[in-house]
Design a protein around this motif. Sequence first.
Motif, PDB file in Angstrom:
ATOM      1  N   UNK A   1       0.861  -1.186   0.000  1.00 43.09           N
ATOM      2  CA  UNK A   1       0.000   0.000   0.000  1.00 43.09           C
ATOM      3  C   UNK A   1       0.899   1.237   0.000  1.00 43.09           C
ATOM      4  N   UNK A   2       0.640   2.154  -0.926  1.00 48.81           N
ATOM      5  CA  UNK A   2       1.345   3.442  -0.888  1.00 48.81           C
ATOM      6  C   UNK A   2       0.401   4.470  -0.273  1.00 48.81           C
ATOM      7  N   UNK A   3       0.868   5.178   0.747  1.00 52.72           N
ATOM      8  CA  UNK A   3       0.055   6.217   1.392  1.00 52.72           C
ATOM      9  C   UNK A   3       0.861   7.503   1.454  1.00 52.72           C
ATOM     10  N   UNK A   4       0.266   8.537   0.910  1.00 53.33           N
ATOM     11  CA  UNK A   4       0.911   9.847   0.827  1.00 53.33           C
ATOM     12  C   UNK A   4       1.209  10.440   2.206  1.00 53.33           C
ATOM     13  N   UNK A   5       0.231  10.315   3.110  1.00 51.22           N
ATOM     14  CA  UNK A   5       0.399  10.908   4.442  1.00 51.22           C
ATOM     15  C   UNK A   5       1.237  10.017   5.341  1.00 51.22           C
ATOM     16  N   UNK A   6       1.504  10.496   6.550  1.00 53.05           N
ATOM     17  CA  UNK A   6       2.350   9.741   7.453  1.00 53.05           C
ATOM     18  C   UNK A   6       1.595   8.546   8.038  1.00 53.05           C
ATOM     19  N   UNK A   7       0.388   8.810   8.534  1.00 51.31           N
ATOM     20  CA  UNK A   7      -0.308   7.759   9.283  1.00 51.31           C
ATOM     21  C   UNK A   7      -1.300   6.953   8.449  1.00 51.31           C
ATOM     22  N   UNK A   8      -1.931   7.579   7.489  1.00 51.60           N
ATOM     23  CA  UNK A   8      -2.994   6.888   6.763  1.00 51.60           C
ATOM     24  C   UNK A   8      -4.305   6.984   7.534  1.00 51.60           C
ATOM     25  N   UNK A   9      -5.301   6.259   7.060  1.00 56.55           N
ATOM     26  CA  UNK A   9      -6.625   6.352   7.689  1.00 56.55           C
ATOM     27  C   UNK A   9      -7.583   7.165   6.827  1.00 56.55           C
ATOM     28  N   UNK A  10      -7.014   8.070   6.004  1.00 55.22           N
ATOM     29  CA  UNK A  10      -7.826   8.787   5.025  1.00 55.22           C
ATOM     30  C   UNK A  10      -8.589   9.968   5.585  1.00 55.22           C
ATOM     31  N   UNK A  11      -9.518  10.458   4.777  1.00 58.40           N
ATOM     32  CA  UNK A  11     -10.244  11.699   5.073  1.00 58.40           C
ATOM     33  C   UNK A  11     -11.052  11.601   6.365  1.00 58.40           C
ATOM     34  N   UNK A  12     -11.501  10.432   6.703  1.00 54.56           N
ATOM     35  CA  UNK A  12     -12.368  10.299   7.887  1.00 54.56           C
ATOM     36  C   UNK A  12     -11.602  10.643   9.162  1.00 54.56           C
ATOM     37  N   UNK A  13     -10.279  10.512   9.118  1.00 49.05           N
ATOM     38  CA  UNK A  13      -9.473  10.776  10.321  1.00 49.05           C
ATOM     39  C   UNK A  13      -9.611  12.217  10.797  1.00 49.05           C
ATOM     40  N   UNK A  14     -10.054  13.117   9.904  1.00 51.05           N
ATOM     41  CA  UNK A  14     -10.120  14.521  10.304  1.00 51.05           C
ATOM     42  C   UNK A  14     -11.472  14.905  10.891  1.00 51.05           C
ATOM     43  N   UNK A  15     -12.383  13.945  11.061  1.00 56.57           N
ATOM     44  CA  UNK A  15     -13.674  14.331  11.617  1.00 56.57           C
ATOM     45  C   UNK A  15     -13.797  13.864  13.062  1.00 56.57           C
ATOM     46  N   UNK A  16     -14.577  14.629  13.811  1.00 55.48           N
ATOM     47  CA  UNK A  16     -14.631  14.395  15.254  1.00 55.48           C
ATOM     48  C   UNK A  16     -15.398  13.130  15.607  1.00 55.48           C
ATOM     49  N   UNK A  17     -16.508  12.880  14.911  1.00 51.14           N
ATOM     50  CA  UNK A  17     -17.394  11.796  15.337  1.00 51.14           C
ATOM     51  C   UNK A  17     -18.073  11.176  14.121  1.00 51.14           C
ATOM     52  N   UNK A  18     -18.114   9.860  14.102  1.00 48.64           N
ATOM     53  CA  UNK A  18     -18.780   9.141  13.006  1.00 48.64           C
ATOM     54  C   UNK A  18     -19.934   8.342  13.604  1.00 48.64           C
ATOM     55  N   UNK A  19     -21.137   8.580  13.085  1.00 51.85           N
ATOM     56  CA  UNK A  19     -22.323   7.922  13.651  1.00 51.85           C
ATOM     57  C   UNK A  19     -22.987   6.963  12.687  1.00 51.85           C
ATOM     58  N   UNK A  20     -22.378   6.800  11.490  1.00 50.53           N
ATOM     59  CA  UNK A  20     -23.095   5.971  10.508  1.00 50.53           C
ATOM     60  C   UNK A  20     -22.270   4.792  10.005  1.00 50.53           C
ATOM     61  N   UNK A  21     -21.225   4.433  10.746  1.00 51.97           N
ATOM     62  CA  UNK A  21     -20.495   3.223  10.363  1.00 51.97           C
ATOM     63  C   UNK A  21     -20.999   2.101  11.273  1.00 51.97           C
ATOM     64  N   UNK A  22     -21.679   1.094  10.696  1.00 58.77           N
ATOM     65  CA  UNK A  22     -22.368   0.104  11.531  1.00 58.77           C
ATOM     66  C   UNK A  22     -21.443  -0.572  12.536  1.00 58.77           C
ATOM     67  N   UNK A  23     -21.947  -0.717  13.750  1.00 59.32           N
ATOM     68  CA  UNK A  23     -21.213  -1.432  14.797  1.00 59.32           C
ATOM     69  C   UNK A  23     -20.306  -0.546  15.629  1.00 59.32           C
ATOM     70  N   UNK A  24     -20.063   0.691  15.185  1.00 60.75           N
ATOM     71  CA  UNK A  24     -19.118   1.559  15.902  1.00 60.75           C
ATOM     72  C   UNK A  24     -19.724   2.946  16.129  1.00 60.75           C
ATOM     73  N   UNK A  25     -20.925   2.985  16.650  1.00 66.40           N
ATOM     74  CA  UNK A  25     -21.649   4.243  16.860  1.00 66.40           C
ATOM     75  C   UNK A  25     -20.842   5.224  17.723  1.00 66.40           C
ATOM     76  N   UNK A  26     -20.681   6.443  17.206  1.00 65.94           N
ATOM     77  CA  UNK A  26     -20.047   7.506  17.998  1.00 65.94           C
ATOM     78  C   UNK A  26     -18.530   7.448  18.051  1.00 65.94           C
ATOM     79  N   UNK A  27     -17.915   6.624  17.203  1.00 67.83           N
ATOM     80  CA  UNK A  27     -16.449   6.536  17.206  1.00 67.83           C
ATOM     81  C   UNK A  27     -15.846   7.819  16.612  1.00 67.83           C
TER      82      UNK A  27
END
Length: 301
Positions: free
Chosen positions: A29-55
């Motif tokens: 895998x080539x990842x431009x950034x240091x850590x990876x994880x993508x665009x979602x890493x910059x948001x405070x709270x995710x409520x619509x990924x099943x099984x992980x409410x409020x992560x």
Amino acid sequence: MMDIMIIGGGPAGLSAAVYAARARLSFVVSEKGFAGGGAISSTERVDNYPGLLGISGYELGEKFREHAVKLGAEIVSSEAVGIKHFADGFSTLLANGDSISSKTVIYAAGTSRRRLEVDGGELPGVSYCATCDGAFYKHKTVAVIGGGDTALSEALYLSRIAARLYLIHRRAEFRANADLTEQVKSTSNIELVLNAQLKRVLGKASVSGVDITIGNRAEKLVVDGVFAAIGSTPNTKPLHGMADLDEHGYIVADENGKTSLGGFFAAGDVRAVSMRQVITACSDGARCVDSAEKYLHILPQ
Ligand SMILES: Cc1cc2nc3c(=O)[nH]c(=O)nc-3n(C[C@H](O)[C@H](O)[C@H](O)COP(=O)(O)OP(=O)(O)OC[C@H]3O[C@@H](n4cnc5c(N)ncnc54)[C@H](O)[C@@H]3O)c2cc1C
């Protein structure tokens, strides 16, 4: 030669890595950034990924990365700067100078924030990441420009740090989902400035205000910072016309990730699709590996 070169370490690329590892394929895998994880890493709270409410977005990105690495994924922290297609496969040039040969490519480089331009020039002093820069505006006044999901979720995040926030949007209605819109409308320190066009960001060393127009009326708002969330553009620079793109520059691929070029698959937000979310990116990553596997089977040995 690798079976698959995965470009992008966001939800799509890391899901592809999980599926490729489980299928016992060789890949990197080539990842431009240091850590990876993508665009979602910059948001405070995710409520619509099943099984992980409020992560938190950062934690979700970390979980994707950890999962892929635990299954044996090698993630190279270096941007793919060019891809070449040959009769027997592909060669991906990385920014660190390495070239990686592969029989197939899964391209999952996502999108970048569209820059705010006025009269053809990019505006200085504008931030594109509330979680990165928000802390500088404790008890201050900020403006957020935009009307979609990203603009509204960033406005909500910043409203808990700043004393006052203007949400400047060029239309009368927001494009964001109903839940976010309701939350923004009921947040007391967010002031909606609708049907408004940003004309200028004021200030030299630091931002001191913005000039806007509302209809024909010109107004000045005194703010300490400006955050823009006015849409995204696909990260397709390394492709150099390799696969068909739509009129906005997104890669045209079918639901199995197949593009106009055999062996080159596209996953996630970089695809021309109507929904760009973590769950659709993950699904794309999985499907691309299935397509790549089928393609590898028909390649002459
Ligand atoms: C503020 C915000 C809030 C959001 N909230 C939600 C939400 O609540 N729920 C939800 O489902 N979705 C949400 N999203 C959308 C979600 O983040 C994306 O749909 C998802 O991350 C897309 O995954 P992806 O892997 O396709 O692309 P990305 O996440 O963009 O990942 C692409 C990766 O590729 C890397 N890359 C780019 N170019 C190259 C290159 N040339 N070489 C190597 N690597 C490269 C990038 O650094 C990045 O890590 C949100 C997005 C934002 C910005």
